[in-house]
Design an enzyme around this catalytic site. Structure first.
Site, PDB file in Angstrom:
ATOM      1  NE  ARG A  27       2.193  -7.619   1.587  1.00 39.36           N
ATOM      2  CZ  ARG A  27       3.426  -7.362   2.012  1.00 39.36           C
ATOM      3  NH1 ARG A  27       3.645  -7.222   3.305  1.00 39.36           N
ATOM      4  NH2 ARG A  27       4.408  -7.257   1.181  1.00 39.36           N
ATOM      5  CG  ASN A  98       2.877  -9.791  -3.731  1.00 38.67           C
ATOM      6  OD1 ASN A  98       2.430  -8.921  -4.474  1.00 38.67           O
ATOM      7  ND2 ASN A  98       3.681  -9.518  -2.710  1.00 38.67           N
ATOM      8  N   GLY A  99       3.080 -10.082  -7.148  1.00 40.29           N
ATOM      9  CA  GLY A  99       4.129  -9.556  -8.028  1.00 40.29           C
ATOM     10  C   GLY A  99       3.556  -9.322  -9.415  1.00 40.29           C
ATOM     11  CD  GLU A 482       2.708  13.236   4.618  1.00 39.96           C
ATOM     12  OE1 GLU A 482       3.079  12.967   3.464  1.00 39.96           O
ATOM     13  OE2 GLU A 482       2.210  12.397   5.381  1.00 39.96           O
ATOM     14  CE  LYS A 605       1.197   1.621   6.230  1.00 42.42           C
ATOM     15  NZ  LYS A 605       1.045   3.083   6.325  1.00 42.42           N
TER      16      LYS A 605
HETATM   17  O1  M6R Z   1       6.583   1.760   2.944  1.00 43.41           O
HETATM   18  P1  M6R Z   1       7.105   3.013   2.314  1.00 43.41           P
HETATM   19  O2  M6R Z   1       7.402   4.071   3.329  1.00 43.41           O
HETATM   20  O3  M6R Z   1       8.260   2.785   1.411  1.00 43.41           O
HETATM   21  O4  M6R Z   1       5.901   3.539   1.425  1.00 43.41           O
HETATM   22  C1  M6R Z   1       6.057   4.634   0.568  1.00 43.41           C
HETATM   23  C2  M6R Z   1       4.730   5.128   0.077  1.00 43.41           C
HETATM   24  O5  M6R Z   1       4.074   4.140  -0.651  1.00 43.41           O
HETATM   25  C3  M6R Z   1       3.822   5.587   1.225  1.00 43.41           C
HETATM   26  O6  M6R Z   1       4.432   6.540   2.015  1.00 43.41           O
HETATM   27  C4  M6R Z   1       2.495   6.152   0.664  1.00 43.41           C
HETATM   28  O7  M6R Z   1       2.734   7.321  -0.041  1.00 43.41           O
HETATM   29  C5  M6R Z   1       1.515   6.378   1.815  1.00 43.41           C
HETATM   30  N1  M6R Z   1       0.268   5.741   1.522  1.00 43.41           N
HETATM   31  C6  M6R Z   1       1.245   7.802   2.097  1.00 43.41           C
HETATM   32  O8  M6R Z   1       0.365   7.985   3.152  1.00 43.41           O
END
Ligand code: M6R
Length: 610
Positions: A27, A98-99, A482, A605
């Site tokens: 995180r 966190n926030g 992507e 993440k």
């Molecule tokens: O958890 P989420 O799928 O909502 O996350 C969305 C994006 O933050 C996430 O896909 C980000 O773009 C990745 N690091 C891409 O690999």
């Protein structure tokens, strides 16, 4: 974007807090810290950098401390540094946050005028000083905290420990994720369930606007008005997820290799191949009032958004419903026309992405039906949505999303088939072709793993490039997007994904012998048109790398490198197959460049702030 964790128990907790932080490090990982309480005294260690920098400092904490909290940070206010790392403490008060506190500047100015000195540049530190001032007035931590909360604007998951109430941790939730864990003679809180699974499978999920008091023999919860709440304890049958790399050098590589199994499991779970039917009831779509739906909006961020773009193609072509797919950060502020005839689908691996969550809340308020496609049980987006389809891809730890992406694409494919059936527009031939594609998909994905050596060799030739262009049409356009995102986020190479048809409208100016162009091209869609784009690139000496079907001699003549993929009867699943070599390409480019594959700079993440 930070990870928070806390324990209140009767056995020493320093190691458990540290191990919990390891599970939360995805995180945020620019600094970290732990505060524990023993003999009514709070002791704190903090360090800049990753958790391995904090580890040597743990020995200085009292080994018998049974109450404590930890934090791993993704900087929002103030650089990554030891001073800015949490916990923030003063006069027997320690807090983690966190926030983002949106009004921290005005609060800080006021506190500075009152003579308070600050030790960090964070927004979070204001909470310590506000609480200290309140405690002088009310001498009751919970009441003081409620008074402080009344002054805060923004998103916060707070953990608070004070010498006024040794053994007690207060937890506050407002628009940032928090879960409470229920144990025996010990209770916990954390940013997510995963961090607490080694200790318990019983959880309370506080809502926004709630405050909890955690002691070894119980947990109490109130709303911000002081009303005591009777919260449900949920038992999750989630197996403790393996948080190790399973022998792989990186989580990302492990997760790339998990894709054949993840996709095979999804097909087994959601499709009865013998009967030739999607197990519709498991998708949850039948719980919606589909007769009322005239339009679908897919909302998501990052990789999930690209999966959403693929979902749009699939739903429109199978289920014949108009679909828009939009970045959640745009949708939420655009004032779109929404009502009960609109179905809003949120796609999110983590279920905690702030913008995606805000869209679902907004859509619900506007009267829309809401559906979540998500990987994390009991995360915020599913809890806010009418219906959720869980992807069951297993925990994804690498910041660069891989198995979650292909899982989203496959789930969208199955949802489209089910939507087509429910709407009575499914064609028998279409269904037959889809089933055939699904039957062979897991083996096809397995076979792609053997491309690793070839792709590593290609990366060895290209890793010093400063730029890279990715091109595709139709189903393969989101694949190009992507591929570019994967490359830039872990190798730090500037990369762009473009619709091949847009080439002449600008990006062709970039083409020369130093520009690698990765084209995704397959015979099932717009082959000839994309081929002529590739001719144009070849004519300008661009270095062409082709990902797709290798049966056409003309492609061989044009490209410098060919990455052949198995052929699927379904363009949507062809796109899924084509993305896997691009994941590998990004991985090996990063490896050659020596960047941090699993925890790339500046990223986290789970993006829980907007
Ligand atoms: O958890 P989420 O799928 O909502 O996350 C969305 C994006 O933050 C996430 O896909 C980000 O773009 C990745 N690091 C891409 O690999």
């Amino acid at each position: 974007m930070c990870g928070v964790i806390g324990f209140s128990g009767v056995t020493p907790c320093v190691t458990s807090i540290f191990n919990g932080l390891k599970r939360l490090e995805y995180r945020g990982y620019d600094s970290s810290g732990i505060a524990v309480m023993a003999d009514q005294r709070i002791s704190v260690v903090k360090s800049k950098g990753k958790l391995n920098q904090l580890e040597p400092l743990l020995a200085s904490l009292p080994a018998d401390a049974c109450v404590g909290m930890g934090h791993t940070r993704w900087a929002t206010h103030g650089a990554p540094s030891t001073e800015n790392a949490h916990p923030h403490s003063d006069e027997g008060i320690s807090i983690i946050h966190n926030g983002i506190l949106e009004n921290y500047k005005e609060l800080k100015i006021k506190l500075l005028e009152e003579g308070v000195s600050f030790l960090s540049e964070t927004d979070s530190e204001v909470v310590v000083h506000l609480l200290r001032a309140e405690l002088r007035l009310v001498h009751d931590v919970r009441k003081a905290l409620l008074n402080v909360i009344g002054k805060l604007e923004g998103a916060y998951a707070l953990g608070v420990m004070t010498q006024h109430e040794p053994g007690v941790i207060y937890v506050v939730k407002n628009a940032s994720p928090i879960v409470l864990g229920i144990g025996h003679n010990e209770n916990f809180f954390a940013s997510d369930v995963l961090a607490l699974l080694p200790h318990t499978n019983r959880f309370i999920f506080p809502e926004d606007g709630e405050l909890a008091r955690i002691v070894p023999d119980g947990v109490e919860v109130w709303d911000f008005f002081g009303k005591k709440l009777d919260k449900e304890i949920v038992s999750l049958n989630q197996e403790e997820a393996r948080a190790d790399k399973g022998g792989y050098r990186h989580y990302m590589l492990k997760e790339i290799h998990e894709q054949p199994a993840v996709l095979a499991n999804t097909i087994e779970r959601l499709v009865d191949l013998e009967a030739g039917e999607v197990r519709g009831e498991l998708t949850g779509l039948c719980k919606l009032d589909l007769a009322a739906v005239r339009k679908i909006h897919i909302v998501a961020c990052g990789t999930a958004f690209y999966a959403g773009l693929m979902g749009r193609y699939q739903i429109e072509s199978f289920a014949r419903l108009p679909v828009d797919c939009e970045l959640a950060s745009e949708f939420r502020y655009r004032n779109p026309c929404l009502d009960r005839s609109t179905l809003v689908i949120a796609v999110t691996q983590s279920g905690e992405t702030a913008d995606t969550l805000a869209c679902i809340k907004h859509a619900k308020k506007a009267g829309c039906q809401t559906f979540a496609l998500c990987n994390v049980l009991y995360s915020s987006v599913p809890r806010e949505s009418d219906v959720t389809l869980y992807m069951e891809a297993g925990p994804e730890i690498g910041v660069a999303s891989t198995k979650a992406f292909t899982s989203m694409v496959l789930n969208f494919f199955l949802m489209s088939l089910e939507l087509a059936r429910l709407r009575g527009v499914r064609s028998p031939e279409g269904m037959e072709r889809a089933l055939e594609a699904l039957r062979i998909l897991p083996n096809q994905v397995s076979s792609l793993m053997s491309l690793e050596a070839r792709i590593s060799e290609l990366a060895g030739e290209l890793f010093e490039s400063g730029h890279c262009l990715f091109l595709g049409r139709g189903h393969f356009y989101p694949v190009a997007l992507e591929g570019a995102l994967k490359l830039k986020e872990i190798s730090y190479i500037h990369a762009e994904g473009y619709a091949a048809g847009e080439l002449k409208h600008g990006p062709i100016a970039l083409i020369d012998k130093n520009m690698p162009v990765i084209a995704i091209i397959n015979t099932c869609q717009d082959f000839e048109k994309t081929l002529s784009n590739l001719e144009e690139i070849h004519a300008r000496e661009g270095q062409l790398i082709v990902v797709g079907q290798d049966k056409d001699r003309r492609l061989e003549d044009l490209c410098r490198y060919m990455i052949p993929c198995p052929v699927s009867p379904e363009p949507a699943l062809q796109a899924l197959l084509n993305v896997i070599p691009l994941q590998m390409f990004a991985y090996f480019m990063a490896l050659h460049r020596g960047t941090d594959v699993d925890q790339p700079r500046n990223l986290a993440k789970s993006v829980t702030v907007e």
